[in-house]
Design a protein around this motif. Structure first.
Motif, PDB file in Angstrom:
ATOM      1  N   GLN A 125     -22.275  -4.063   2.794  1.00 42.48           N
ATOM      2  CA  GLN A 125     -20.883  -4.332   3.109  1.00 42.48           C
ATOM      3  C   GLN A 125     -19.989  -3.702   2.044  1.00 42.48           C
ATOM      4  N   VAL A 126     -18.861  -3.229   2.489  1.00 44.95           N
ATOM      5  CA  VAL A 126     -17.930  -2.575   1.581  1.00 44.95           C
ATOM      6  C   VAL A 126     -17.212  -3.618   0.723  1.00 44.95           C
ATOM      7  N   GLN A 127     -17.129  -3.354  -0.566  1.00 42.75           N
ATOM      8  CA  GLN A 127     -16.320  -4.181  -1.457  1.00 42.75           C
ATOM      9  C   GLN A 127     -15.008  -3.445  -1.739  1.00 42.75           C
ATOM     10  N   LEU A 128     -13.923  -4.202  -1.767  1.00 45.06           N
ATOM     11  CA  LEU A 128     -12.603  -3.609  -1.924  1.00 45.06           C
ATOM     12  C   LEU A 128     -11.876  -4.224  -3.112  1.00 45.06           C
ATOM     13  N   VAL A 129     -11.204  -3.388  -3.879  1.00 46.30           N
ATOM     14  CA  VAL A 129     -10.396  -3.860  -5.003  1.00 46.30           C
ATOM     15  C   VAL A 129      -9.061  -3.143  -4.962  1.00 46.30           C
ATOM     16  N   GLU A 130      -7.983  -3.932  -4.977  1.00 45.54           N
ATOM     17  CA  GLU A 130      -6.648  -3.364  -4.970  1.00 45.54           C
ATOM     18  C   GLU A 130      -6.106  -3.240  -6.390  1.00 45.54           C
ATOM     19  N   SER A 131      -5.215  -2.306  -6.578  1.00 48.61           N
ATOM     20  CA  SER A 131      -4.526  -2.152  -7.849  1.00 48.61           C
ATOM     21  C   SER A 131      -3.174  -1.510  -7.592  1.00 48.61           C
ATOM     22  N   GLY A 132      -2.318  -1.550  -8.616  1.00 40.13           N
ATOM     23  CA  GLY A 132      -1.027  -0.881  -8.509  1.00 40.13           C
ATOM     24  C   GLY A 132       0.157  -1.789  -8.286  1.00 40.13           C
ATOM     25  N   GLY A 133      -0.096  -3.079  -8.101  1.00 39.02           N
ATOM     26  CA  GLY A 133       1.021  -3.989  -7.922  1.00 39.02           C
ATOM     27  C   GLY A 133       1.772  -4.210  -9.226  1.00 39.02           C
ATOM     28  N   GLY A 134       2.870  -4.938  -9.143  1.00 37.85           N
ATOM     29  CA  GLY A 134       3.651  -5.227 -10.330  1.00 37.85           C
ATOM     30  C   GLY A 134       5.051  -5.649  -9.987  1.00 37.85           C
ATOM     31  N   LEU A 135       5.896  -5.616 -10.990  1.00 39.08           N
ATOM     32  CA  LEU A 135       7.306  -5.997 -10.852  1.00 39.08           C
ATOM     33  C   LEU A 135       8.151  -4.733 -10.784  1.00 39.08           C
ATOM     34  N   VAL A 136       9.007  -4.675  -9.795  1.00 35.81           N
ATOM     35  CA  VAL A 136       9.872  -3.506  -9.614  1.00 35.81           C
ATOM     36  C   VAL A 136      11.239  -3.987  -9.167  1.00 35.81           C
ATOM     37  N   GLN A 137      12.264  -3.217  -9.480  1.00 36.15           N
ATOM     38  CA  GLN A 137      13.611  -3.565  -9.060  1.00 36.15           C
ATOM     39  C   GLN A 137      13.870  -3.114  -7.628  1.00 36.15           C
TER      40      GLN A 137
END
Length: 123
Positions: free
Chosen positions: A1-13
């Motif tokens: 099964q594929v494992q997924l990891v997200e990145s790139g989120g944060g605080l932005v105006q």
């Protein structure tokens, strides 16, 4: 099964941009369609965008059209969501999900899900 990891989120105006990444591992990624969902507190997972395994077909929800772009690089096992012109209404946890074959509008229909990355847009 594929494992997924997200990145790139944060605080932005308001009016800013973010690019989210979804990294897949554990299995051959190519046959899987991938979708991006978001979930605000107390809400269901809302489908934002999806991309077919070969990147030929994409789908965007009305809330994402003209502002978000989904793409993928199967050589790197990566899927991206470029988000522009962000507003406070875009504040949510963003998650990617993979489904063997074709995509779906429903979170539960997918085979693998990431843990999500928080996106917060300040006014």
């Amino acid at each position: 099964q594929v494992q997924l990891v997200e990145s790139g989120g944060g605080l932005v105006q308001t009016g800013g941009s973010l690019r989210l990444s979804c990294t897949a591992s554990g299995y051959t990624f190519t046959p899987y369609a991938v979708a991006w969902f978001r979930q605000a507190p107390g809400e269901e997972h809302d489908l934002l965008a999806a991309i077919s395994w070969d990147a030929i077909t994409t789908y965007y929800a009305d809330s994402a059209k003209s502002r978000f772009t989904v793409s993928r690089d199967n050589t790197k096992n990566m899927v991206y969501l470029q988000m522009n012109s962000l507003t406070p209404e875009d504040t949510a946890v963003y998650s990617c999900a993979a489904r063997y074959g074709g995509s779906s509008n429903t979170w539960a229909d997918f085979d693998s899900w990431g843990q999500g990355t928080q996106v917060t847009v300040s006014s």
